[in-house]
Each structure stands twice: as C-alpha cells, then as structure tokens.
Scaffold this motif. Structure first.
Motif, PDB file in Angstrom:
ATOM      1  N   GLU A  39      -3.033  -4.278  12.399  1.00 18.30           N
ATOM      2  CA  GLU A  39      -3.755  -3.322  12.133  1.00 18.30           C
ATOM      3  C   GLU A  39      -4.662  -3.632  10.934  1.00 18.30           C
ATOM      4  O   GLU A  39      -5.904  -2.831  10.861  1.00 18.30           O
ATOM      5  CB  GLU A  39      -2.782  -2.140  11.523  1.00 18.30           C
ATOM      6  N   HIS A  40      -4.382  -4.581   9.768  1.00 20.91           N
ATOM      7  CA  HIS A  40      -5.600  -4.586   8.754  1.00 20.91           C
ATOM      8  C   HIS A  40      -6.664  -5.508   9.439  1.00 20.91           C
ATOM      9  O   HIS A  40      -7.874  -4.978   9.081  1.00 20.91           O
ATOM     10  CB  HIS A  40      -4.769  -5.533   7.698  1.00 20.91           C
ATOM     11  N   THR A  43      -9.198  -3.381  11.166  1.00 21.93           N
ATOM     12  CA  THR A  43     -10.006  -2.508  10.389  1.00 21.93           C
ATOM     13  C   THR A  43     -11.317  -3.230  10.179  1.00 21.93           C
ATOM     14  O   THR A  43     -12.452  -2.927  10.013  1.00 21.93           O
ATOM     15  CB  THR A  43      -9.554  -2.111   8.951  1.00 21.93           C
TER      16      THR A  43
END
Length: 367
Positions: A39-40, A43
């Motif tokens: 998920e990081h 981004t």
C-alpha cells in the motif's frame, strides 16, 4: 526511460520501497518502476504484480504449506523481469524470497541491488558466498555490516537506518485524544506471529493497573485480527503513521514484538519491553543456529540490554508484566531507557542526508 524493477517482500520493505521511489523520482523524474510492493508503494503510483500479503509468512514451519504458491509467484516475477528487461533490480529485505529471485535474474545480465543486508552476523554466516553470486551491491542499514560483505568482495553502501525517517520521531502527545495512562501494544504484522502473541499480550494487558489504557498498533496485513480482538478492557486502535506517532508520544510504555517496531519505539523515545514467540519446531531450530546475544537491534547496537527481552519460553504474561510495571510507574526506569536510545540512534545516521536519499544515490550510481 529507464525501468527500475523493485521487489519488496513484506510490510516494512513496502515502506522502504515507497521512500526509495520518492527519493529516486526527486533526482531523476524520467525513471519508471515495476515489480512487487504494497500500500505504501501504491501511493507512489506503483502497480504491484500481486498482493504483497501473500509473502507475509514468518517461520520455517509456516512457510512449508505455501511453497507451491510461492514458487508460482517466483516464476511469475521472473517471467515479468525477463519480458520487461529493466535496467536494474532492487530487492528489498525478505532474503529467503528476494535473493532466490536475484539468483534467477543475475544470469540475464541485469544488475541486482539488495536493500537491507541479510543478517549474517546473527545466523548462517556461510550464506555470504551465495549472496556474492547473486547481487552486485548491498545497501546496509547498520554500520557494522559493511566489513562482513566487503570481505566476500560484495560492494556495500551504508545508507543509514530508515527508522530515522519514521513519523514516530515527530509525535505530539497533545494531539492524542486520550488522557489516561496508556500502553502501546504492537503484536506484529504477520498473521502467524500475531496469533501466537495475542493470548500472551492480552493476559499481560489484563494484569496492568485498572487505569492503563491499551493502545493497539494496527498493521495492514493483520488489521482485521487486531480490530476483532477482545483485550478484556476498553482499548483504542491506531493505524495511520502520525496517529501512531502521537500515541507513542503520549504513552507511558510499550509492549512490542521483537523487530523493527522496537527501533520505532526508540526513535519515539518510548520505553518498552520486547516479547516474541515462534512455532515450537522453528524455535528449536533457531536456538541452534542464532549466534547473537540480543534479539533487539537497540540492545545489539548498545552492546547491553537497554530494553528487556522476553523471548520464546520467557515470553509469559507474568514476566512481561514484571518488566512493564516499572516503566509505567517509575520515571527513572523510563529515563534510563531513553538515554540508551539516544546513544543508539546516533550510530544509525548516514554521512549526509536521509537514509532514503543515501539509498537513492547508491541506486542511481548503479544505473
């Protein structure tokens, strides 16, 4: 445009990957990225080949049932790299998976950089010969790692520890909405380790003074398990990085699983106790092959036990409670830990800039 293929094997590697991508783009906006992340990294506009949580396994016994699935995913990544022909492969941590991938990619003539040096100083130092055949450079987080790999003719760059870039260093206790005495509880980010630690940590929380509020740190891969858990008293959950940082700043102490979370607590100045359990079979094997005095990087870097370590058979509610109560009740005991943290963190800084910036410079040097 140059394609950099990045493979991160778990949640902590996902954070490193996201910071590395941001630092690389700041220096060379034309770079493109592909590979495996979470998920990081998403981004940063990164599209992962598959869900990173499939690799979030810990322990020899736990990995065995997933061998076929992991093998298929390895084949998938290898084929994708062969088709895309990136300028560079950056593998991040998770050496049991990423270095096997590196072994497949190296014969393609694609340079390989491994980010986070395998912990040869802790166990199986003989692996260094295999690693030398698989990677072209190692980006080390710890200052004492470089000589180990340089002795095997593996180029090493000490980039500093990414924990120095953690939001944990910038928490504000006044932003945390709860004024009760609080205890940070962080049982991990892998389902296996969390399932083993939850009963022990839960009973430890039950033994705390009645006015102590448990604050549970959530991780994406196990968030559902932790949200549903009954702690025997009202509890608060925190997930966003700054939300966690504010909770750290406001807390009296932490009950934390062994790993990077302990360094995160040290950066925040949070006195804490470390607990950890393994599958019984894995535990027997680990006892025979691990050759370091401490499990915690805080203690290893300090060369003394700053943070109490209660591992394996010693990880019991009784012992954890006895170690935590002085930190909650005694300001002097907590301050002794904080003084140790300051000494340790000074050793983790790169020569200049931030760790992600130092890592980006090393990667650009390889390109």
């Amino acid at each position: 445009m140059s394609l950099v293929y990045i493979v991160a094997g778990e949640a902590s590697g996902d954070i490193l990957g996201a910071r590395l991508i941001a630092a690389l783009r700041a220096r060379e906006p034309s770079l493109e990225f592909a590979g495996l992340g979470g998920e990081h990294m998403a981004t940063q506009g990164f599209r992962s080949q598959f869900d990173i949580r499939e690799l979030a396994l810990m322990g020899l016994v736990e990995v065995l049932p997933a061998i076929r699935r992991l093998s298929r995913r390895m084949d998938e990544l290898t084929a994708d790299i062969a088709a895309r022909r990136p300028k560079l492969l950056v593998t991040i941590d998770s050496p049991s998976f990423t270095l096997r991938l590196a072994a497949r990619v190296k014969p393609m003539g694609i340079p390989v950089v491994h980010y986070v040096a395998p912990q040869l100083w802790a166990w199986r130092p003989g692996r260094v010969k295999k690693i030398a055949q698989r990677v072209d450079r190692i980006l080390a987080l710890l200052p004492f790692e470089a000589p180990i790999f340089e002795a095997a003719d593996i180029p090493v760059t000490f980039v500093g520890h990414p924990i120095l870039e953690s939001e944990a260093a910038h928490g504000d206790a006044l932003r945390f909405p709860h004024r009760a005495r609080s205890l940070i509880v962080m049982p991990g980010s892998r389902r296996g380790e969390v399932s083993r630690l939850l009963p022990v940590f839960q009973e430890t929380v039950r033994r705390m003074p009645a006015d102590v509020l448990p604050v549970i740190g959530l991780a994406g891969t196990v968030e559902d398990m932790l949200r549903a858990h009954d702690w025997g008293r009202p509890a608060v959950t925190v997930r966003a990085p700054m939300e966690k940082a504010d909770a750290f700043a406001a807390a009296r102490a932490g009950l934390i699983k062994s790993g990077t979370s302990s360094l995160e607590a040290a950066v925040a100045g949070l006195p804490h106790v470390i607990g950890y359990k393994l599958n019984p079979i894995t535990s027997l094997i680990i006892r025979k092959i691990v050759n370091v005095k401490y499990a915690s990087l805080v203690n290893l870097l300090a060369e003394e036990e700053i943070v109490p370590e209660l591992l394996l058979a010693d990880c019991t509610p009784e012992r954890l409670t006895a170690a935590l109560l002085p930190l909650i009740e005694d300001g002097e005991a907590a301050e002794r830990q904080r003084e140790g943290f300051r000494r340790v963190l000074a050793k983790l800084r790169p020569e200049r800039g931030l760790p992600s910036e130092a890592a980006a410079e090393a990667v650009l040097g390889m390109l």
